[in-house]
Design a protein around this motif. Structure first.
Motif, PDB file in Angstrom:
ATOM      1  N   PHE A  41      34.954 -53.632  -5.705  1.00  0.00           N
ATOM      2  CA  PHE A  41      34.861 -52.462  -6.567  1.00  0.00           C
ATOM      3  C   PHE A  41      35.660 -51.290  -6.010  1.00  0.00           C
ATOM      4  CE2 PHE A  41      31.026 -54.553  -8.376  1.00  0.00           C
ATOM      5  CZ  PHE A  41      31.480 -54.586  -9.679  1.00  0.00           C
ATOM      6  N   LEU A  42      35.693 -51.134  -4.692  1.00  0.00           N
ATOM      7  CA  LEU A  42      36.528 -50.089  -4.105  1.00  0.00           C
ATOM      8  C   LEU A  42      38.002 -50.347  -4.403  1.00  0.00           C
ATOM      9  CD1 LEU A  42      34.885 -49.390  -0.632  1.00  0.00           C
ATOM     10  CD2 LEU A  42      35.047 -47.856  -2.587  1.00  0.00           C
ATOM     11  N   PHE A  43      38.434 -51.615  -4.316  1.00  0.00           N
ATOM     12  CA  PHE A  43      39.813 -51.966  -4.647  1.00  0.00           C
ATOM     13  C   PHE A  43      40.122 -51.632  -6.101  1.00  0.00           C
ATOM     14  CE2 PHE A  43      42.646 -55.129  -6.546  1.00  0.00           C
ATOM     15  CZ  PHE A  43      43.812 -54.814  -5.876  1.00  0.00           C
ATOM     16  N   LEU A  44      39.211 -51.959  -7.017  1.00  0.00           N
ATOM     17  CA  LEU A  44      39.436 -51.656  -8.429  1.00  0.00           C
ATOM     18  C   LEU A  44      39.535 -50.149  -8.681  1.00  0.00           C
ATOM     19  CD1 LEU A  44      37.163 -54.187 -10.342  1.00  0.00           C
ATOM     20  CD2 LEU A  44      39.641 -54.192 -10.104  1.00  0.00           C
ATOM     21  N   ILE A  45      38.684 -49.388  -8.038  1.00  0.00           N
ATOM     22  CA  ILE A  45      38.710 -47.935  -8.226  1.00  0.00           C
ATOM     23  C   ILE A  45      40.002 -47.346  -7.683  1.00  0.00           C
ATOM     24  CG2 ILE A  45      37.603 -45.780  -7.473  1.00  0.00           C
ATOM     25  CD1 ILE A  45      34.917 -47.320  -7.652  1.00  0.00           C
ATOM     26  N   ILE A  46      40.425 -47.787  -6.500  1.00  0.00           N
ATOM     27  CA  ILE A  46      41.667 -47.271  -5.912  1.00  0.00           C
ATOM     28  C   ILE A  46      42.864 -47.682  -6.749  1.00  0.00           C
ATOM     29  CG2 ILE A  46      43.178 -47.455  -3.903  1.00  0.00           C
ATOM     30  CD1 ILE A  46      40.592 -47.595  -2.204  1.00  0.00           C
ATOM     31  N   LYS A  52      46.596 -44.691 -12.757  1.00  0.00           N
ATOM     32  CA  LYS A  52      46.415 -43.495 -13.583  1.00  0.00           C
ATOM     33  C   LYS A  52      47.374 -42.402 -13.143  1.00  0.00           C
ATOM     34  CE  LYS A  52      42.984 -40.056 -14.731  1.00  0.00           C
ATOM     35  NZ  LYS A  52      41.718 -39.485 -14.387  1.00  0.00           N
ATOM     36  N   ASP A  53      47.556 -42.237 -11.851  1.00  0.00           N
ATOM     37  CA  ASP A  53      48.470 -41.236 -11.333  1.00  0.00           C
ATOM     38  C   ASP A  53      49.906 -41.568 -11.719  1.00  0.00           C
ATOM     39  OD1 ASP A  53      49.247 -38.947  -9.769  1.00  0.00           O
ATOM     40  OD2 ASP A  53      49.970 -40.367  -8.268  1.00  0.00           O
TER      41      ASP A  53
END
Length: 76
Positions: A41-46, A52-53
């Motif tokens: 989940f951390l990988f997906l968020i990052i 997005k950026d």
């Protein structure tokens, strides 16, 4: 009188430090149990934040929207 081996004198009493130690131990046990899911989940968020950026910048957004020449399959 026989001596007890391996027994603590105050094994029946409760201490404040034990609850904190147990809580920290439970947190580490949970992290070891769910390590893959947490890291996934951390990988997906990052990855989402990086994507997005990149897509928020106009020069990169044009790369994703417009094709450089050739047949335009999409009407927009």
């Amino acid at each position: 009188m026989a001596k007890r081996v391996g027994m603590n004198r105050d094994s029946g009493s409760s201490r404040k430090g034990w609850s904190l130690t147990a809580a920290v131990g439970n947190i580490f046990e949970f992290f070891r149990l769910a390590e893959f899911e947490i890291l996934f989940f951390l990988f997906l968020i990052i990855a989402f934040l990086i994507f997005k950026d990149l897509t928020s910048r106009p020069e990169y957004n044009q790369l994703l929207v417009k094709k450089p020449g050739g047949v335009d399959l999409w009407p927009y």
